[in-house]
Design a protein around this motif. Structure first.
Motif, PDB file in Angstrom:
ATOM      1  N   PRO A   1      38.763 -19.032 -52.524  1.00  0.00           N
ATOM      2  CA  PRO A   1      38.677 -20.327 -51.826  1.00  0.00           C
ATOM      3  C   PRO A   1      38.588 -21.667 -52.497  1.00  0.00           C
ATOM      4  O   PRO A   1      38.468 -21.557 -53.680  1.00  0.00           O
ATOM      5  CB  PRO A   1      37.272 -20.096 -50.921  1.00  0.00           C
ATOM      6  N   LEU A   2      38.492 -22.794 -51.705  1.00  0.00           N
ATOM      7  CA  LEU A   2      38.011 -23.963 -52.274  1.00  0.00           C
ATOM      8  C   LEU A   2      36.717 -23.950 -52.868  1.00  0.00           C
ATOM      9  O   LEU A   2      35.870 -23.580 -52.248  1.00  0.00           O
ATOM     10  CB  LEU A   2      38.198 -24.977 -51.288  1.00  0.00           C
ATOM     11  N   GLY A   3      36.476 -24.612 -53.856  1.00  0.00           N
ATOM     12  CA  GLY A   3      35.108 -24.742 -54.463  1.00  0.00           C
ATOM     13  C   GLY A   3      34.971 -26.386 -54.997  1.00  0.00           C
ATOM     14  O   GLY A   3      35.899 -26.680 -55.671  1.00  0.00           O
ATOM     15  N   VAL A   4      33.755 -26.958 -54.867  1.00  0.00           N
ATOM     16  CA  VAL A   4      33.265 -28.014 -55.486  1.00  0.00           C
ATOM     17  C   VAL A   4      31.901 -27.996 -56.322  1.00  0.00           C
ATOM     18  O   VAL A   4      31.146 -27.472 -55.685  1.00  0.00           O
ATOM     19  CB  VAL A   4      33.226 -29.088 -54.310  1.00  0.00           C
ATOM     20  N   SER A   5      32.091 -28.463 -57.492  1.00  0.00           N
ATOM     21  CA  SER A   5      30.687 -28.277 -58.367  1.00  0.00           C
ATOM     22  C   SER A   5      30.407 -29.685 -58.537  1.00  0.00           C
ATOM     23  O   SER A   5      31.198 -30.693 -58.999  1.00  0.00           O
ATOM     24  CB  SER A   5      30.930 -27.565 -59.751  1.00  0.00           C
ATOM     25  N   LEU A   6      29.020 -29.921 -58.613  1.00  0.00           N
ATOM     26  CA  LEU A   6      28.351 -31.050 -58.795  1.00  0.00           C
ATOM     27  C   LEU A   6      27.331 -31.040 -60.068  1.00  0.00           C
ATOM     28  O   LEU A   6      26.609 -30.245 -59.972  1.00  0.00           O
ATOM     29  CB  LEU A   6      28.037 -31.879 -57.926  1.00  0.00           C
ATOM     30  N   GLY A   7      27.546 -31.808 -61.013  1.00  0.00           N
ATOM     31  CA  GLY A   7      26.527 -31.659 -62.226  1.00  0.00           C
ATOM     32  C   GLY A   7      25.853 -33.018 -62.906  1.00  0.00           C
ATOM     33  O   GLY A   7      26.899 -34.057 -62.691  1.00  0.00           O
TER      34      GLY A   7
ATOM     35  N   HIS B   1      20.319 -30.021 -68.110  1.00  0.00           N
ATOM     36  CA  HIS B   1      21.442 -29.906 -67.325  1.00  0.00           C
ATOM     37  C   HIS B   1      21.177 -29.086 -65.945  1.00  0.00           C
ATOM     38  O   HIS B   1      20.632 -28.293 -66.082  1.00  0.00           O
ATOM     39  CB  HIS B   1      22.627 -29.047 -67.898  1.00  0.00           C
ATOM     40  N   VAL B   2      21.657 -29.979 -64.780  1.00  0.00           N
ATOM     41  CA  VAL B   2      21.336 -29.423 -63.498  1.00  0.00           C
ATOM     42  C   VAL B   2      22.940 -29.404 -62.822  1.00  0.00           C
ATOM     43  O   VAL B   2      23.765 -30.391 -62.685  1.00  0.00           O
ATOM     44  CB  VAL B   2      20.620 -30.451 -62.659  1.00  0.00           C
ATOM     45  N   ASN B   3      23.145 -28.222 -62.204  1.00  0.00           N
ATOM     46  CA  ASN B   3      24.249 -27.946 -61.288  1.00  0.00           C
ATOM     47  C   ASN B   3      24.155 -27.458 -59.775  1.00  0.00           C
ATOM     48  O   ASN B   3      23.128 -26.862 -59.570  1.00  0.00           O
ATOM     49  CB  ASN B   3      25.063 -26.830 -61.871  1.00  0.00           C
TER      50      ASN B   3
END
Length: 469
Positions: free
Chosen positions: A284-290, A301-303
């Motif tokens: 599937p589609l994935g989106v990560s923000l950090g 570091h925060v995710n």
């Protein structure tokens, strides 16, 4: 006719779970020497070769030209099923190589590029189990029985190798964008065999055997699109994982069932071997923000990682098969996934000029809502089964910088535990069943011992040649 159905169903489920844990848990493996020690929480701050996987836009920020070898040297995995029967315990321990990553960064035509190779999933297990048991429930159905021997054989293999290239572009001093494209070579094979031997006091012997196997191959592309922006007090990054683009695919399925020694009317042998089965693989589609926040002598570091759901689909479209029930039986190999949101944090701290400390933590929630099930042939409703567990990952390590290389070493831990119903259930006839009720405790732990090298001088002459073009 004596039909032994659902024999050791949970053991089969346990085997499927072991394979799928690397597919239904999106953060099961991490890549990049320092990124591993930060538990993969580097979307807004990646600084090693892991940028090709976590956020290719940071390639524009990288000054680490050269070759990098990510060698999570060894991992110790321990899996236990406590009390799967009245007197048994199943366990599986292994000490072997972990997933790897290697590659490099270079400049060409005043642009930065990277190449990388990684083993996204690599799981191989062989489990053989033999037990002899009798209890009142079995004796009530077989008054003359003197011995019952059961043998289970479970083999599975998942391998997913990625080879890719990355490019990044610096729009201005604050904003960078990048893209990575990986070619995936995926293979999934599994084999399950169960046999029962019943001996009676009149020396009669009855034998039952059921064997199931399948394979799935898929060749396709994974594309990652990243961006990062430098604010005055922190760095923000976003990475989009495009849904898997399948190019080539293939599947197969085989089975056999043998009943012998019951009576001339009940003896049975059935088999089938299906090649070129229509198959499908979806991711599937994935989106990560950090974010990366500089702190005194270090960085926080925060995710947060979002992965969308997948509607139910057939991984293998297996033809209806003959199981000796008078009519053809449909076999469903379906999969569906739910939306997952994971979060985590890591910290790095400078202990001295040449020594940095790293630590990290992240969640890794199971995404499977419905999973492929080809083992439970007797279920009239062909029920969907949810498998997989929620994991928690922890990491700890150091980065020791020398004149001509950096040595990264550390340790990671992943663990999970849950309770299931006992798998020791046998349906002897449609009206007679033998069910044992004890619960089965499932425990999983994995320790990884991390050793990695960054060797910037190894590619110095190559980079000088490319820069001259």
């Amino acid at each position: 006719m004596i039909l032994f159905r659902n024999c050791f169903f949970l053991i089969c489920l346990f085997q499927i779970w072991k394979c799928h844990s690397q597919e239904g848990n999106y953060k099961f493996n991490n890549f990049g020497n320092r990124s591993i020690l930060l538990a993969g929480n580097v979307t807004g701050s990646v600084s090693d070769l892991g940028l090709t996987y976590y956020n290719p836009s940071f390639l524009a920020n990288s000054d680490d030209l050269g070759f990098s070898l990510n060698a999570k040297a060894y991992q110790l995995t321990n899996i236990k099923l406590k009390n799967p029967s009245n007197k048994a315990q199943l366990s599986s321990s292994s000490f072997d190589n972990a997933s790897t990553m290697a590659g490099g960064i270079f400049k060409l035509f005043n642009n930065r590029f990277a190449y990388s190779y990684l083993t996204k999933s690599n799981f191989n297990t062989n489990l053989n189990y033999t037990t002899n048991y009798l209890n009142d429930a079995i004796r009530n159905q077989f008054p003359d029985i003197t011995k019952h021997t059961t043998t289970i054989t479970l083999n599975s293999r998942i391998k997913d190798d990625w080879s890719g290239a990355s490019w990044a572009y610096k729009i201005n001093k604050q904003l960078n964008v990048g893209i990575s494209t990986f070619v995936s070579v995926y293979s999934y094979k599994a084999h399950s065999g169960a046999s029962h031997i019943f001996e009676s006091n009149n020396e009669n012997v009855s034998f039952y055997q059921n064997v199931v196997g399948f394979s799935q191959k898929s060749y396709g592309l994974f594309v990652k699109i990243g961006a990062n922006y430098r604010f005055p007090k922190f760095h923000l990054g976003v990475n989009i994982n495009v849904p898997y683009i399948e190019v080539l695919k293939d599947g197969s399925f085989n089975y056999s069932k043998l009943i012998s020694g019951v009576s001339s009317d009940d003896d049975l042998y059935l088999s089938g071997d299906f090649k070129d089965v229509d198959s499908k693989r979806k991711e599937p589609l994935g989106v990560s923000l950090g974010i990366g926040v500089p702190i005194h002598k270090g960085k926080l570091h925060v995710n947060i990682d979002y992965v969308s759901s997948l509607n139910s689909y057939s991984r293998l479209k297996i033809p209806d098969i003959d199981l000796g029930q008078g009519t053809l039986t449909p076999i469903y190999f379906a999969e569906a996934r739910k939306t997952v949101v994971n979060f985590g944090a890591g910290i790095e701290y400078t202990l001295s000029q040449n020594l940095n400390f790293y630590a990290g933590f992240s969640t890794d929630f199971n995404a499977f809502k419905e999973s492929a099930n080809i083992f439970d042939f007797s279920a009239k409703e062909n029920k969907n089964i949810e498998i997989g567990e929620d994991f928690y990952h922890m990491s700890l390590g150091i980065d020791w910088k020398l004149k001509w290389l950096s040595i990264i070493s550390g340790i990671t831990y992943a663990g999970s535990s849950n309770t299931f119903l006992s798998p020791y259930a046998i349906n002897v006839t449609p009206s007679v069943t033998i069910n044992n009720t004890p619960e089965t405790q499932f425990n999983y732990s994995r320790w990884q011992f991390v050793i990695g090298l960054d060797i910037p001088l190894l590619s110095k002459k190559t980079n000088q040649l490319l820069e001259s073009l």
